[in-house]
Design a protein around this motif. Structure first.
Motif, mmCIF file in Angstrom:
data_model
loop_
_atom_site.group_PDB
_atom_site.id
_atom_site.type_symbol
_atom_site.label_atom_id
_atom_site.label_comp_id
_atom_site.label_asym_id
_atom_site.label_seq_id
_atom_site.Cartn_x
_atom_site.Cartn_y
_atom_site.Cartn_z
ATOM 1 N N SER B 39 12.314 -17.496 31.885
ATOM 2 C CA SER B 39 13.763 -17.576 32.062
ATOM 3 C C SER B 39 14.380 -16.214 31.744
ATOM 4 C CB SER B 39 14.335 -18.662 31.157
ATOM 5 O OG SER B 39 15.678 -18.916 31.468
ATOM 6 N N PHE B 128 14.895 -23.767 43.720
ATOM 7 C CA PHE B 128 15.965 -23.379 42.807
ATOM 8 C C PHE B 128 17.230 -23.344 43.660
ATOM 9 C CE2 PHE B 128 18.744 -20.535 40.475
ATOM 10 C CZ PHE B 128 18.765 -21.216 39.264
ATOM 11 N N TYR B 175 10.438 -23.464 40.478
ATOM 12 C CA TYR B 175 10.986 -23.165 39.142
ATOM 13 C C TYR B 175 10.788 -24.303 38.158
ATOM 14 C CZ TYR B 175 15.100 -26.226 39.667
ATOM 15 O OH TYR B 175 15.932 -27.309 39.809
ATOM 16 N N ARG B 368 14.969 -28.668 31.996
ATOM 17 C CA ARG B 368 15.470 -28.716 33.358
ATOM 18 C C ARG B 368 15.723 -30.170 33.734
ATOM 19 N NH1 ARG B 368 16.820 -24.641 32.444
ATOM 20 N NH2 ARG B 368 16.438 -22.612 33.365
ATOM 21 N N ALA B 412 23.455 -27.330 27.967
ATOM 22 C CA ALA B 412 23.694 -26.087 28.702
ATOM 23 C C ALA B 412 22.388 -25.320 28.735
ATOM 24 C CB ALA B 412 24.768 -25.248 28.017
ATOM 25 N N ALA B 413 22.137 -24.671 29.824
ATOM 26 C CA ALA B 413 20.893 -23.915 29.962
ATOM 27 C C ALA B 413 21.064 -22.897 31.066
ATOM 28 C CB ALA B 413 19.747 -24.861 30.297
ATOM 29 N N VAL B 414 20.271 -21.901 31.011
ATOM 30 C CA VAL B 414 20.310 -20.864 32.052
ATOM 31 C C VAL B 414 18.887 -20.567 32.472
ATOM 32 C CG1 VAL B 414 20.827 -18.451 32.519
ATOM 33 C CG2 VAL B 414 22.411 -19.816 31.183
ATOM 34 N N THR B 415 18.634 -20.499 33.766
ATOM 35 C CA THR B 415 17.293 -20.140 34.207
ATOM 36 C C THR B 415 17.176 -18.631 34.262
ATOM 37 O OG1 THR B 415 15.608 -20.416 35.863
ATOM 38 C CG2 THR B 415 17.816 -20.076 36.647
#
Lengths: 415, 415
Positions: B39, B128, B175, B368, B412-415
């Motif tokens: 990530s 993605f 992903y 995810r 909350a998350a960010v790839t």
């Protein structure tokens, strides 16, 4: 001929300058008079602090957690509002992202999407070229879209704006001549026939107060690496008036502009608000440097900035004409301060070589083809004495012919 | 059930690891096992050195002169070649710029411009999402262009590729599932019916050897902030096989992609070679950080990297199933190493909460939607003992139910 100011008078102006203390926020090389902040602004100490924090604490220690904990994901909006304050935007109307070129592309598509029955883009033949190249790019894939150029289809842009025009793409200050357009008047002229305007603020953001909302502007773009001092290639900005937000469609519809970027849905759904101009993941280290640069502006009165800018450029014109006029330099920008950006252009048949000699002597301006010497005056770190000294170096180079050995230098420049 | 390795065996593998010394190039926080390099990659010491030099010497001291003297203007090509070496490209076939999303947009337009009689884009429903959003953006302004999705129009992408297809946009590794596609086979399948392929290498560049030219690939894009460790949001890359360069047209036709960017001509003329994928001025500070990150790769044997990657992921699967299988975790990626990227996915009905508990205990992976825990293994700085320790923490969280107080955490998350 009236007497030009003497050195004592110049130094008195520096001593009385209410922006003088801002100079201490910047790091400038010794022996350099930097008159190219309109190409690449200088580094502030604030930038170094932010950059080191971003790299060594947020990234190396925080790792992925910093997207939330260090506020990386909202940086584009946070910095957008900081820029917005300087250009007459309300909070939520400006976002920092991508490049000026890319943002022009988005803004033109956005305008065309709001005027689906129209297909003409009006632009300036004398524009900084990338604006025109991006308009070409939009026209290349969008059926029926054509481009009308000031200086080609008609002498004045006003004569090109009729009810077939979807959008006018125009520079607030011309990159070469330094000429300032009347934002409110041109916007009103376009609105009167139902057209929209995209303002390119590359040479006015941070150079003077800009009042987008006061002018009832539609869309604007600009860079942050000139007068805003964000660093080389720092991400650009894009503005849209709130009344347009819901209608904006632009094809760089990446996940950062999605209404729910972390839902990972298959179909695109544009975010509400200015965020729909975002596309992909932004370069955080460059953004964090920009944050440092923009923090400097918290303490700046833009009216004082403009007053000093006009004084510096007026003084430069006065001194160059008085001290160097006999050597064939000719003013190529408006003489009237109110019609000019924070830059001065002079032509000479050996401009390129003269500029090379100036740079070698520590007076850094730049050259623009075919024969323009361009000097930018950033009121945050340029003083009146700098102007005096720069002109004395220019006079010496012209008087001694010290530019003549530069004739075979390779030509290269970056705006 | 065969016996799982014991701790002594694990430590022996670390001691014998030929990549073990690479770990010293990186700065990792104490008490953290970082399994999220897929990530955001970790920071290397090389990055800090380059970044400080770029800011304090090149920018602050060199100012505008550094565009030429420090090589800033050619950095996109220099770094492109450094990435190119890792993905099977010849020099001059890869350029670093903009974002993955933006580069997908350019690559799709480029492919459509090379297949003017075709109008279908094939993509993966499980992609993605930004890949799909960008395809939508292309279709929105380009008349007649339609999108066919694997998982929607047919189960397998191969069944969607016929002679109406201009371009197939496909992820080399998925992903979420970590599944690896056969690049050569899918490219051949597309070429057999005259279609082109755009490979998204976000999850393979720096994770394993990639052989674009060996697979006769057409176009590729990818990011540099995952396995390549370029820093948060570091600029992306785009590749095109040399045989295509002259035919490529893409509408983000900014001045950096112009044949003579400093001639400041009114009309756009695409640069020869890969430079025509450039658009606007790039974020130099982020690029200079990326240079430091890519320098680390000069000393890496990609076959050894892949071998270790498979060993780490195999070991993780083996240990999780042996130690945590009783708590309802289920493998969600290919079991066979050769079919898998450098990541492992497990599902659990409380994946989100478990991942929060893991992160709190210093084992950083990511979540995810809807129920996948994703663990990335960067062979440059993850060791065998890290795998062991991570599984023990996971077992403890599952056995004690320590994830249960995470149920109300914000997602909350960010790839």
């Amino acid at each position: 001929m009236t007497a030009i100011p003497d050195l004592a008078a110049i130094e008195a102006r520096d001593a009385a300058d209410p922006l003088r203390h801002m100079r201490d926020r910047f790091v400038l090389p010794k022996g350099v008079i930097y008159l190219d902040g309109n190409s690449l602004g200088a580094a502030s100490k604030d930038v170094f602090i932010e950059l080191e924090k971003a790299a060594k604490e947020e990234w190396a220690e925080g790792l992925i957690r910093s997207w939330n904990k260090a506020g990386w994901f909202d940086l584009t909006l946070e910095l957008g509002d900081k820029v917005g304050r300087l250009i007459g935007a309300e909070p939520g109307e400006t976002v920092v992202c991508d490049t000026t070129s890319t943002n022009i592309y988005k803004a033109l598509h956005a305008a065309l999407s709001m005027r689906p029955d129209r297909s003409v883009i009006v632009a300036e033949g004398s524009s900084f070229p990338t604006d025109l190249y991006m308009a070409e790019g939009v026209a290349a894939t969008r059926p029926g879209v054509t481009i009308r150029l000031e200086g080609v289809a008609a002498e004045n842009i006003e004569d090109l704006i009729d009810d077939s025009v979807a959008v006018v793409l125009v520079n607030h200050v011309n990159y070469k001549s330094g000429e300032l357009r009347d934002m409110a008047a041109l916007t009103a002229k376009a609105h009167a026939v139902g057209a929209l305007v995209v303002w390119d603020l590359c040479h006015t953001a941070g150079a003077m107060p800009v009042d987008l909302n006061g002018a009832n502007a539609d869309l604007a773009v600009g860079c942050t690496y000139k007068y805003l001092n964000g660093g080389p290639g720092a991400p650009a900005f894009v503005y849209a008036a709130k009344r347009h937000h819901d209608q904006i469609q632009q094809p760089l519809s990446g996940w950062w502009g999605h209404a729910r970027p972390f839902a990972f849905t298959q179909g695109y759904e544009a975010s509400p608000g200015i965020r729909r101009f975002l596309c992909g993941t932004q370069p955080i280290l460059s953004l964090r440097a920009l944050k440092g640069a923009l923090d400097v502006w918290d303490d700046v009165d833009l009216d004082l900035l403009r007053k000093k800018s006009i004084e510096l450029t007026d003084l430069f014109i006065e001194l160059v004409e008085a001290r160097c006029g006999e050597f064939g330099v000719k003013l190529e920008c408006p003489r009237e301060g109110a019609r000019r950006g924070s830059q001065v252009s002079f032509s000479h048949e050996n401009s390129y070589e003269i500029m090379q000699a100036l740079i070698e002597r520590g007076v850094i301006g730049d050259f623009r083809a075919p024969n323009v010497m361009r000097f930018g005056f950033t009121p945050l770190y340029v003083g009146y004495r700098d102007v005096w000294d720069a002109v004395e170096v220019l006079r010496d180079i012209l008087a001694t012919g010290a530019w003549q050995d530069k004739r075979f230098a390779v030509r290269a420049a970056v705006t």
